[in-house]
Design a protein around this motif. Structure first.
Motif, PDB file in Angstrom:
ATOM      1  N   ASN A   1     -23.362  -3.884  10.924  1.00  0.00           N
ATOM      2  CA  ASN A   1     -24.139  -4.705  11.861  1.00  0.00           C
ATOM      3  C   ASN A   1     -23.704  -6.159  11.778  1.00  0.00           C
ATOM      4  O   ASN A   1     -23.530  -6.829  12.797  1.00  0.00           O
ATOM      5  CB  ASN A   1     -25.638  -4.608  11.535  1.00  0.00           C
ATOM      6  N   ALA A   2     -23.558  -6.644  10.529  1.00  0.00           N
ATOM      7  CA  ALA A   2     -23.173  -8.049  10.343  1.00  0.00           C
ATOM      8  C   ALA A   2     -21.795  -8.294  10.956  1.00  0.00           C
ATOM      9  O   ALA A   2     -21.553  -9.328  11.585  1.00  0.00           O
ATOM     10  CB  ALA A   2     -23.163  -8.385   8.855  1.00  0.00           C
ATOM     11  N   ALA A   3     -20.885  -7.322  10.767  1.00  0.00           N
ATOM     12  CA  ALA A   3     -19.531  -7.475  11.307  1.00  0.00           C
ATOM     13  C   ALA A   3     -19.573  -7.496  12.832  1.00  0.00           C
ATOM     14  O   ALA A   3     -18.881  -8.286  13.480  1.00  0.00           O
ATOM     15  CB  ALA A   3     -18.641  -6.335  10.822  1.00  0.00           C
ATOM     16  N   ALA A   4     -20.424  -6.610  13.422  1.00  0.00           N
ATOM     17  CA  ALA A   4     -20.522  -6.566  14.886  1.00  0.00           C
ATOM     18  C   ALA A   4     -21.108  -7.879  15.414  1.00  0.00           C
ATOM     19  O   ALA A   4     -20.639  -8.414  16.414  1.00  0.00           O
ATOM     20  CB  ALA A   4     -21.400  -5.384  15.301  1.00  0.00           C
ATOM     21  N   GLU A   5     -22.142  -8.385  14.717  1.00  0.00           N
ATOM     22  CA  GLU A   5     -22.738  -9.665  15.142  1.00  0.00           C
ATOM     23  C   GLU A   5     -21.720 -10.793  15.070  1.00  0.00           C
ATOM     24  O   GLU A   5     -21.638 -11.633  15.967  1.00  0.00           O
ATOM     25  CB  GLU A   5     -23.931 -10.005  14.242  1.00  0.00           C
ATOM     26  N   ALA A   6     -20.954 -10.800  13.973  1.00  0.00           N
ATOM     27  CA  ALA A   6     -19.956 -11.863  13.803  1.00  0.00           C
ATOM     28  C   ALA A   6     -18.896 -11.775  14.896  1.00  0.00           C
ATOM     29  O   ALA A   6     -18.440 -12.782  15.430  1.00  0.00           O
ATOM     30  CB  ALA A   6     -19.318 -11.745  12.429  1.00  0.00           C
ATOM     31  N   ARG A   7     -18.503 -10.537  15.225  1.00  0.00           N
ATOM     32  CA  ARG A   7     -17.472 -10.350  16.243  1.00  0.00           C
ATOM     33  C   ARG A   7     -17.941 -10.866  17.601  1.00  0.00           C
ATOM     34  O   ARG A   7     -17.199 -11.464  18.352  1.00  0.00           O
ATOM     35  CB  ARG A   7     -17.120  -8.863  16.313  1.00  0.00           C
ATOM     36  N   ASP A   8     -19.237 -10.613  17.886  1.00  0.00           N
ATOM     37  CA  ASP A   8     -19.762 -10.995  19.192  1.00  0.00           C
ATOM     38  C   ASP A   8     -20.230 -12.443  19.248  1.00  0.00           C
ATOM     39  O   ASP A   8     -20.683 -12.899  20.301  1.00  0.00           O
ATOM     40  CB  ASP A   8     -20.940 -10.069  19.561  1.00  0.00           C
ATOM     41  N   ALA A   9     -20.167 -13.152  18.119  1.00  0.00           N
ATOM     42  CA  ALA A   9     -20.648 -14.540  18.099  1.00  0.00           C
ATOM     43  C   ALA A   9     -19.771 -15.412  19.001  1.00  0.00           C
ATOM     44  O   ALA A   9     -18.583 -15.124  19.200  1.00  0.00           O
ATOM     45  CB  ALA A   9     -20.629 -15.076  16.684  1.00  0.00           C
ATOM     46  N   ALA A  10     -20.374 -16.482  19.511  1.00  0.00           N
ATOM     47  CA  ALA A  10     -19.628 -17.397  20.395  1.00  0.00           C
ATOM     48  C   ALA A  10     -18.611 -18.183  19.564  1.00  0.00           C
ATOM     49  O   ALA A  10     -18.944 -18.680  18.483  1.00  0.00           O
ATOM     50  CB  ALA A  10     -20.603 -18.340  21.071  1.00  0.00           C
ATOM     51  N   CYS A  11     -17.379 -18.298  20.083  1.00  0.00           N
ATOM     52  CA  CYS A  11     -16.322 -19.000  19.350  1.00  0.00           C
ATOM     53  C   CYS A  11     -16.709 -20.457  19.092  1.00  0.00           C
ATOM     54  O   CYS A  11     -16.374 -21.025  18.059  1.00  0.00           O
ATOM     55  CB  CYS A  11     -15.013 -18.935  20.118  1.00  0.00           C
ATOM     56  N   GLY A  12     -17.454 -21.065  20.041  1.00  0.00           N
ATOM     57  CA  GLY A  12     -17.860 -22.466  19.869  1.00  0.00           C
ATOM     58  C   GLY A  12     -18.705 -22.648  18.622  1.00  0.00           C
ATOM     59  O   GLY A  12     -18.490 -23.573  17.836  1.00  0.00           O
ATOM     60  N   ASP A  13     -19.673 -21.731  18.400  1.00  0.00           N
ATOM     61  CA  ASP A  13     -20.538 -21.832  17.214  1.00  0.00           C
ATOM     62  C   ASP A  13     -19.729 -21.664  15.941  1.00  0.00           C
ATOM     63  O   ASP A  13     -19.928 -22.364  14.955  1.00  0.00           O
ATOM     64  CB  ASP A  13     -21.628 -20.742  17.268  1.00  0.00           C
TER      65      ASP A  13
ATOM     66  N   LEU B   1     -16.398 -16.294   8.589  1.00  0.00           N
ATOM     67  CA  LEU B   1     -15.149 -15.661   8.113  1.00  0.00           C
ATOM     68  C   LEU B   1     -14.959 -14.285   8.726  1.00  0.00           C
ATOM     69  O   LEU B   1     -13.841 -13.883   9.055  1.00  0.00           O
ATOM     70  CB  LEU B   1     -15.164 -15.576   6.585  1.00  0.00           C
ATOM     71  N   ARG B   2     -16.070 -13.554   8.867  1.00  0.00           N
ATOM     72  CA  ARG B   2     -15.987 -12.231   9.505  1.00  0.00           C
ATOM     73  C   ARG B   2     -15.464 -12.376  10.932  1.00  0.00           C
ATOM     74  O   ARG B   2     -14.620 -11.606  11.375  1.00  0.00           O
ATOM     75  CB  ARG B   2     -17.375 -11.580   9.532  1.00  0.00           C
ATOM     76  N   HIS B   3     -15.987 -13.370  11.632  1.00  0.00           N
ATOM     77  CA  HIS B   3     -15.554 -13.581  13.014  1.00  0.00           C
ATOM     78  C   HIS B   3     -14.065 -13.949  13.052  1.00  0.00           C
ATOM     79  O   HIS B   3     -13.299 -13.420  13.864  1.00  0.00           O
ATOM     80  CB  HIS B   3     -16.404 -14.689  13.657  1.00  0.00           C
ATOM     81  N   VAL B   4     -13.665 -14.813  12.132  1.00  0.00           N
ATOM     82  CA  VAL B   4     -12.270 -15.280  12.108  1.00  0.00           C
ATOM     83  C   VAL B   4     -11.309 -14.116  11.875  1.00  0.00           C
ATOM     84  O   VAL B   4     -10.229 -14.056  12.456  1.00  0.00           O
ATOM     85  CB  VAL B   4     -12.101 -16.372  11.015  1.00  0.00           C
ATOM     86  N   ARG B   5     -11.740 -13.163  11.047  1.00  0.00           N
ATOM     87  CA  ARG B   5     -10.867 -12.021  10.750  1.00  0.00           C
ATOM     88  C   ARG B   5     -10.521 -11.232  12.015  1.00  0.00           C
ATOM     89  O   ARG B   5      -9.447 -10.662  12.117  1.00  0.00           O
ATOM     90  CB  ARG B   5     -11.536 -11.095   9.734  1.00  0.00           C
ATOM     91  N   GLY B   6     -11.452 -11.214  12.972  1.00  0.00           N
ATOM     92  CA  GLY B   6     -11.190 -10.412  14.173  1.00  0.00           C
ATOM     93  C   GLY B   6     -10.857 -11.237  15.401  1.00  0.00           C
ATOM     94  O   GLY B   6     -10.669 -10.681  16.479  1.00  0.00           O
ATOM     95  N   CYS B   7     -10.828 -12.569  15.276  1.00  0.00           N
ATOM     96  CA  CYS B   7     -10.604 -13.420  16.452  1.00  0.00           C
ATOM     97  C   CYS B   7      -9.371 -14.293  16.205  1.00  0.00           C
ATOM     98  O   CYS B   7      -9.419 -15.224  15.389  1.00  0.00           O
ATOM     99  CB  CYS B   7     -11.846 -14.279  16.704  1.00  0.00           C
ATOM    100  N   SER B   8      -8.294 -13.954  16.902  1.00  0.00           N
ATOM    101  CA  SER B   8      -7.037 -14.660  16.626  1.00  0.00           C
ATOM    102  C   SER B   8      -7.131 -16.134  17.011  1.00  0.00           C
ATOM    103  O   SER B   8      -6.557 -16.996  16.338  1.00  0.00           O
ATOM    104  CB  SER B   8      -5.877 -13.979  17.354  1.00  0.00           C
ATOM    105  N   ALA B   9      -7.899 -16.453  18.074  1.00  0.00           N
ATOM    106  CA  ALA B   9      -7.993 -17.851  18.504  1.00  0.00           C
ATOM    107  C   ALA B   9      -8.690 -18.688  17.433  1.00  0.00           C
ATOM    108  O   ALA B   9      -8.239 -19.792  17.097  1.00  0.00           O
ATOM    109  CB  ALA B   9      -8.753 -17.932  19.821  1.00  0.00           C
ATOM    110  N   CYS B  10      -9.788 -18.153  16.872  1.00  0.00           N
ATOM    111  CA  CYS B  10     -10.509 -18.901  15.840  1.00  0.00           C
ATOM    112  C   CYS B  10      -9.704 -18.951  14.545  1.00  0.00           C
ATOM    113  O   CYS B  10      -9.770 -19.931  13.799  1.00  0.00           O
ATOM    114  CB  CYS B  10     -11.885 -18.284  15.589  1.00  0.00           C
TER     115      CYS B  10
END
Lengths: 411, 91
Positions: A178-190, A210-219
Motif C-alpha cells: 500500500n505504501a509503495a502504491a501511495e508513493a508511486r501515485d504521489a504528485a512529483c511536485g510534493d 525514496l519509494r517514489h524516486v525508485r519508480g519515477c525516473s524524472a524524480c
C-alpha cells in the motif's frame, strides 16, 4: 480407482503412491485438481493464461518428484507452491512479451478502451516491481495467502514459522505494498519539495519520497541533479591558500568551511591519482561487471576469491559510497554511512574500504564494521538492501575521502 | 637400536609439530590481534561483518575444528561477535 482411497489422508496416499500404487496418485489428483485450477486461474486472471495447462504441468512435476525425491512434509501446500511457481514463470513470460514492449500494438480486450488497458498494464507493472522489492518471506507469505488461498497454518508450515508470524508477514507485506502504491501515485511536485528540504537539511529524504524516486525516473533525475550540483560546487572551491580562485569565491561568499575541508582531502587524492577528478563525500557507485579490486568474502559469494578484474556474475554487485575521514580529530568518533544495494538485491557483507587510487584504506581507519542492527539481521538470515556501515578515522592531519561499501547479492 | 632411535625422533618431531598449532588454538580468553587488521566474519570464511585492527582485543570462546578460526566477542569500540583467523591473533 479404489473408492476407499478417497477416504485416505494425503500422507497415506503419498506413501501408497511411493510404494507403487498408481491409483493413489489419481486420488491425489482428484482431491486437489479443482482447488489448484482455481488458484491458477486466479493468478493468471489478468493475463489470460492457461490454468489447465499449469495444473497439468504441476501434476506432472509432482508425479516425478514424488517418485524420485523424499516426500514433502505436507502435500497440499507443496502442490500449491508448484502451481504458484509455474504461475510466476508464466506471468514473467507474459510480462516479457507484453509489458516490456510498449511499441507493440496494444491488444485491447473486448469491451475495454485503450486507456483502461494501458492503465491496468501500468498498475500491473508497478505491482510486480513492488512485489519484487518485498523481503523474500513477506512476498512468499503474501502470494501463498492471496494466490494459493492457503490458510495461515499452511503458510506457516511451508515457511517453517508460527501461524502468528505468518499473519504478521502478510500484514507487513500488504502495508508495504500500500505504501509503495501511495508513493508511486504521489504528485512529483510534493516529492520534489520533500527532496529539496531533505537536501537542504543534509538528511535522508523520507521513505515515502525514496519509494517514489525508485519508480519515477524524472524524480530520480531531479535528485541526482541535486547531488551533482553540490558535488560540482565543492570541486569549484579550492583548498586553503590556493591562489586567486579561492579569494574570488570567498569574495562571492561561496567558500564554506565544510566544502573547503572536503576538497582539501580530495586534493591529496587528485595528486595521488595523477589528476583524475577528486572524490567528494556522498558519491555512490554500483559495480556490476568486474571487480575493481580484491574483496574479502568473495569465495562465499561466487565460489572463488574476488580479485582485481574478476568477472562478477549478474546476481552479484558491489555498492560503494564515498565518505570523508575528518582531520585533527582528538577523540575516537564513531561515524556511520548508509549504503544501498540495487533493487532486488540484499547486502552480503562488507566491501573493502579503498582510497581513490585503489589502495586499501584500512590503515586510515580505527573501526570498520556493519551496524549492530544489520549484523543481527544478517545473523538471522534476513539481510536488508540498505546497510549501515560504522567507521572511525585514525588521527590524521588532513581530511581524506575514501570509499566504503557492501557486497550485494540477488535476494 | 640404530633403527629405533631415528624413528623415535621422527615420531616425537611429528607429534610436537602437530601439537603446536593446537596449543595456540586452545587458548580461550582475551587475545590481541597481531596482524595489521583482520576480518570479523559471520561464519568462518563467509560474510565479512567487521574488521579488527592491530592490538584490539577479542575474548575467544571457541575454535573451529581445524583450529584455523577463532570465535569470540570483540572488545573495545568494535563490540561484535564473530569469527576471526587464529593466525592473525597473537600467540
Amino acid at each position: 480407482m479404489n473408492p476407499a482411497l478417497r477416504l485416505r489422508s494425503d500422507d497415506h496416499l503419498v506413501r501408497l503412491f511411493r510404494a507403487g500404487r498408481e491409483d493413489a496418485f489419481e486420488a491425489i489428483h482428484d482431491r486437489h485438481a479443482r482447488r489448484l485450477h482455481a488458484a491458477a486461474a486466479r493468478a493468471l486472471r489478468t493475463h489470460g493464461g492457461d490454468p489447465e495447462g499449469i495444473v497439468q504441468e504441476a501434476f506432472i512435476r509432482a508425479h516425478r518428484a514424488l517418485r524420485g525425491e523424499r516426500a514433502p512434509a505436507e502435500l497440499k501446500p507443496w502442490l500449491h507452491r508448484i502451481v504458484r511457481n509455474l504461475c510466476i514463470d508464466e506471468l514473467r513470460r507474459t510480462r516479457a512479451v507484453s509489458l516490456d514492449d510498449d511499441d507493440d500494438e496494444i491488444q485491447v480486450p473486448a469491451g475495454e478502451d485503450v486507456y483502461s488497458t494501458l492503465s491496468r498494464r501500468h498498475e500491473l507493472r508497478g505491482l510486480i516491481d513492488d512485489l519484487a522489492d518485498l523481503p523474500e518471506q513477506q512476498r512468499a507469505a503474501l502470494l501463498m495467502r492471496e494466490l494459493d488461498g492457503l490458510t495461515h497454518d499452511e503458510v506457516a508450515s511451508v515457511l517453517e514459522i508460527t501461524p502468528q508470524a505468518s499473519r504478521q508477514l502478510v500484514m507487513r507485506a500488504r502495508t508495504r505494498l500500500n505504501a509503495a502504491a501511495e508513493a508511486r501515485d504521489a504528485a512529483c511536485g510534493d516529492i520534489r519539495d520533500d527532496l529539496l528540504v531533505a537536501h537542504d537539511e543534509k538528511r535522508r529524504p523520507s521513505e515515502h519520497a525514496l519509494r517514489h524516486v525508485r519508480g519515477c525516473s524524472a524524480c530520480a533525475e531531479f535528485r541526482a541533479n541535486l547531488k551533482a550540483t553540490r558535488s560540482r560546487l565543492r570541486v569549484l572551491v579550492p583548498p586553503i591558500g590556493f591562489g586567486p580562485l579561492g579569494g574570488l569565491l570567498s569574495g562571492l561568499g561561496g567558500g564554506g568551511g565544510v566544502a573547503t575541508k572536503v576538497v582539501a582531502g580530495g586534493c591529496c587524492a587528485v595528486l595521488a591519482a595523477g589528476g583524475a577528478t577528486a572524490w567528494v563525500a556522498g558519491q555512490t557507485e554500483v559495480v556490476r561487471d568486474r571487480a575493481p579490486a580484491a574483496e574479502g568474502g568473495g569465495r562465499a559469494l561466487i565460489g572463488t576469491p574476488i580479485r582485481k578484474g574478476s568477472a562478477l556474475p549478474p546476481d552479484v554487485a558491489i555498492a560503494k559510497l564515498t565518505v570523508e575521514l575528518p582531520a585533527r580529530q582528538r577523540t575516537f568518533k564513531r561515524l556511520s554511512a548508509r549504503v544501498s544495494c540495487p533493487a532486488g538485491m540484499v547486502a552480503a557483507g562488507l566491501a573493502q574500504p579503498r582510497t581513490q587510487d585503489g589502495k586499501l584504506a584500512l590503515e586510515h581507519l580505527a573501526m570498520y564494521q556493519i551496524s549492530k542492527a544489520d549484523h543481527r539481521r544478517l545473523a538471522r538470515g534476513r539481510p536488508s538492501r540498505t546497510t549501515e556501515i560504522e567507521y572511525a578515522a585514525q588521527r590524521r592531519d588532513a581530511p581524506l575521502v575514501i570509499s566504503v561499501g557492501t557486497l550485494c547479492k540477488r535476494r | 637400536m640404530t633403527r629405533i632411535l631415528p624413528t623415535l625422533l621422527l615420531t616425537t618431531t611429528l607429534a610436537v609439530g602437530g601439537v603446536t598449532p593446537a596449543v595456540a588454538a586452545d587458548k580461550t580468553g582475551v587475545r590481541a590481534v597481531c596482524a595489521e587488521s583482520t576480518y570479523v566474519m559471520h561464519k568462518p570464511g563467509k560474510t565479512v561483518t567487521g574488521t579488527l585492527f592491530k592490538d584490539q582485543k577479542i575474548r575467544v570462546t571457541r575454535y573451529s575444528p581445524s583450529g584455523r578460526w577463532a570465535y569470540g566477542d570483540a572488545r573495545g569500540n568494535a563490540k561484535r561477535k564473530g569469527w576471526v583467523k587464529t593466525a592473525d591473533l597473537c600467540r
